[in-house]
Each structure stands twice: as structure tokens, then as C-alpha cells.
Design an enzyme around this catalytic site. Structure first.
Site, mmCIF file in Angstrom:
data_model
loop_
_atom_site.group_PDB
_atom_site.id
_atom_site.type_symbol
_atom_site.label_atom_id
_atom_site.label_comp_id
_atom_site.label_asym_id
_atom_site.label_seq_id
_atom_site.Cartn_x
_atom_site.Cartn_y
_atom_site.Cartn_z
ATOM 1 C CD GLU A 181 -2.999 5.404 6.780
ATOM 2 O OE1 GLU A 181 -2.840 5.453 5.543
ATOM 3 O OE2 GLU A 181 -1.959 4.980 7.444
ATOM 4 C CG HIS A 228 -5.708 1.973 5.327
ATOM 5 N ND1 HIS A 228 -5.305 2.810 6.309
ATOM 6 C CD2 HIS A 228 -4.668 0.878 5.262
ATOM 7 C CE1 HIS A 228 -4.314 2.440 6.434
ATOM 8 N NE2 HIS A 228 -3.580 1.370 6.000
ATOM 9 C CB SER A 238 5.566 -1.667 11.982
ATOM 10 O OG SER A 238 4.884 -0.226 12.064
ATOM 11 N N GLY A 267 3.040 -1.003 4.101
ATOM 12 C CA GLY A 267 2.920 0.556 3.941
ATOM 13 C C GLY A 267 4.573 0.890 3.459
ATOM 14 N N GLY A 268 5.015 1.393 4.736
ATOM 15 C CA GLY A 268 6.668 2.098 4.345
ATOM 16 C C GLY A 268 7.475 1.074 3.785
ATOM 17 C CD GLU A 296 -3.212 -2.411 7.321
ATOM 18 O OE1 GLU A 296 -2.272 -2.723 6.718
ATOM 19 O OE2 GLU A 296 -3.773 -1.310 7.148
ATOM 20 N N GLY A 302 2.922 2.275 10.959
ATOM 21 C CA GLY A 302 3.638 3.418 10.823
ATOM 22 C C GLY A 302 4.465 3.901 12.085
ATOM 23 C CG ASN A 327 -1.855 1.393 1.436
ATOM 24 O OD1 ASN A 327 -1.766 2.111 0.652
ATOM 25 N ND2 ASN A 327 -2.459 1.275 2.550
ATOM 26 C CD1 TRP A 328 3.345 0.869 -3.193
ATOM 27 C CD2 TRP A 328 3.432 2.404 -4.863
ATOM 28 N NE1 TRP A 328 3.864 0.367 -4.164
ATOM 29 C CE2 TRP A 328 4.068 1.047 -5.103
ATOM 30 C CE3 TRP A 328 3.264 3.374 -5.879
ATOM 31 C CZ2 TRP A 328 4.615 0.854 -6.277
ATOM 32 C CZ3 TRP A 328 3.889 3.038 -7.087
ATOM 33 C CH2 TRP A 328 4.536 1.866 -7.407
ATOM 34 C CE LYS A 329 -0.266 3.282 4.605
ATOM 35 N NZ LYS A 329 0.233 3.200 6.115
#
Ligand code: 13P
Length: 255
Positions: free
Chosen positions: A101, A99, A217, A238-239, A171, A177, A9-11
């Protein structure tokens, strides 16, 4: 059949050129996937068309396209929205729905998440349904009830056949993150609980078929331990999905 999946997930990160360069690096690696393994990237909407062309020219890469969001509406006067048909037209196969977010920053309710699940399905794509509790809920050990409610209100309207092809991503918000991962035992405990909810509602055969990903993470150094748990079928990253080498190492951690 239950799939093993690593999804990135590149966000809201990377411009199109940077996204193309990242995917080129993934393609170059020629990752060897087993019959039951899938790799998905979920870039921003603006990159999907270019990445579709890149992937069409490199079919051997087996990387699948996903999106990070979808409109609950089919078409019409909804400025700024992106429909299921638009995504499907670009060979998008998966869509992240619910998600944390989007739930937290854009106030998406369980009711809205349910509508978006239906929008994904009506365009013949697969929802990646996200659930997970905030820290204050974990601190009072109320995470099971919290996640159960998200699943009941987001998914319980579906029939068993539809459900068996769905992907769920657990999640925990406190692990997203933050560099603070759920331990493998905490992840396994929640994933087993989620599978027990599915079993009670749809029966054990369907519950066994559903892929349940862990997100929060995930890094090359913890992926293997997490993915080796019985009920953890891969990760939503993510990251670490923004760096080709880390993403490749995480894919290689799929057993
Ligand atoms: P991080 O891997 O950066 O914690 O993000 C997880 C996530 O939210 C994936 O959807």
C-alpha cells in the site's frame, strides 16, 4: 534462529480506545506461546504510546509492538514524519517497511524502501520487509523476477549477520483485502524461492534463519494450512487482526 510469528497490521483502522479494548481482549486470553513464537501488533503511530503503557502493565502477555512505517530521515524539519528514535523510545521493536500500500499509493520506490530498512536497523529495531507482485505480473507468471528485484534492491546491501535477524513478508497484492488467498502451494512455492535467493546471496545457514511470513487474506480457517508449509513461518494479518477472536485463532494456528 528462525522464529514463528503472527503479526497484525491494523493499517488505518481503530481509534485509540478501540485499540486498547482489542489489546485488552488479547491479553485476557493469556495465549501460551512457545519459546520460538512471537506475536506482534502494528497499530497506527498515535496508539503506540498508550499501548506501550498497557503492555508494560501486562508483561505476561508477551505481545510485542511494531509500527507500520518510518521516516528514512533521522530527525529535523520533515513535517509529518516519524523517526526511528521516536519509535524505539516507545519500545517499538519491529517496523513494517515496503508494504504494497505504501509502494502503490505513496509511490515508495525500492530505493526508498532500502533507506527505510536502514533507518529501522540504525535505531536497533527489526524490519518486516514486504514484497509481492500485483495481479498483472502473476497473470504472466513473472512473479519470481518481480519479487527477486524487490529483494535485491531493498536488501542486498545488508551483510549476512544483519540479514539473519530480518523478517520478510510475502504479500501478493492480489490477495490483500480481497478474500482471495494464495493457495498453500502457491505460498510455499514463493517462500521457497525467496529462501533460495537468500541462500545464493548469503549462504544456507543465514537463509535458514530468516523468518518469512505470508500475508493476504489470512483468516482462522486458512491459517493452519498456510502455516504448516515448510517455508511459511507465520503470517502478516490485516483485516482479521482487527477482531480479537480471529486474531487469537490465527495465533493458535502457529504450529
Ligand atoms: P488482509 O489480511 O486484510 O488481506 O491484509 C494483508 C496485509 O496487507 C497485511 O499487511
Amino acid at each position: 534462529m528462525r522464529k514463528k510469528i503472527v503479526a497484525g497490521n491494523w493499517k488505518m483502522n481503530l481509534n485509540t480506545d478501540q485499540g486498547i479494548s482489542l489489546v485488552n481482549d488479547l491479553i485476557k486470553e493469556k495465549i501460551d506461546l512457545k519459546y520460538n513464537q512471537t506475536v506482534i501488533i502494528c497499530p497506527p503511530f498515535t496508539h503506540i504510546g498508550s499501548l506501550k503503557m498497557l503492555l508494560d502493565n501486562n508483561e505476561g502477555s508477551k505481545i510485542q509492538l511494531g509500527a507500520q512505517n518510518i521516516s528514512d530521515k533521522a530527525s529535523g524539519a520533515y513535517t509529518g514524519e516519524i523517526s526511528g528514535e521516536m519509535l524505539k523510545h516507545l519500545d517499538t521493536r519491529y517496523v513494517i517497511v515496503g508494504h504494497s500500500e505504501r509502494r502503490e499509493i505513496y509511490n515508495e520506490s525500492n530505493e526508498m524502501v532500502q533507506k527505510k530498512v536502514d533507518a529501522v536497523l540504525s535505531s536497533k529495531m527489526t524490519p518486516i520487509f514486504c514484497c509481492g507482485e500485483p495481479l498483472k505480473v502473476r497473470e504472466v507468471e513473472n512473479q519470481n523476477d518481480y519479487v527477486q528485484q524487490q529483494i535485491e534492491e531493498g536488501l542486498f546491501h545488508l551483510n549476512g549477520e544483519t540479514m539473519s535477524s530480518l523478517i520478510i513478508a510475502y504479500e501478493p497484492i492480489w490477495a490483500i483485502g480481497t478474500g482471495r488467498t494464495a493457495s498453500a502451494a502457491q505460498a510455499e512455492e514463493m517462500h521457497a524461492f525467496i529462501r533460495s535467493i537468500l541462500e545464493k546471496k548469503w549462504g544456507s545457514e543465514i537463509a535458514e534463519d530468516v523468518t518469512i511470513l505470508y500475508g493476504g487474506s489470512v483468516k482462522p480457517d486458512n491459517a493452519q494450512e498456510l502455516f504448516s508449509q515448510d517455508n511459511v513461518d507465520g503470517g502478516l494479518i490485516g483485516g482479521a487482526a482487527l477482531d480479537a477472536n480471529s486474531f487469537i485463532d490465527i495465533i493458535k494456528a502457529l504450529a
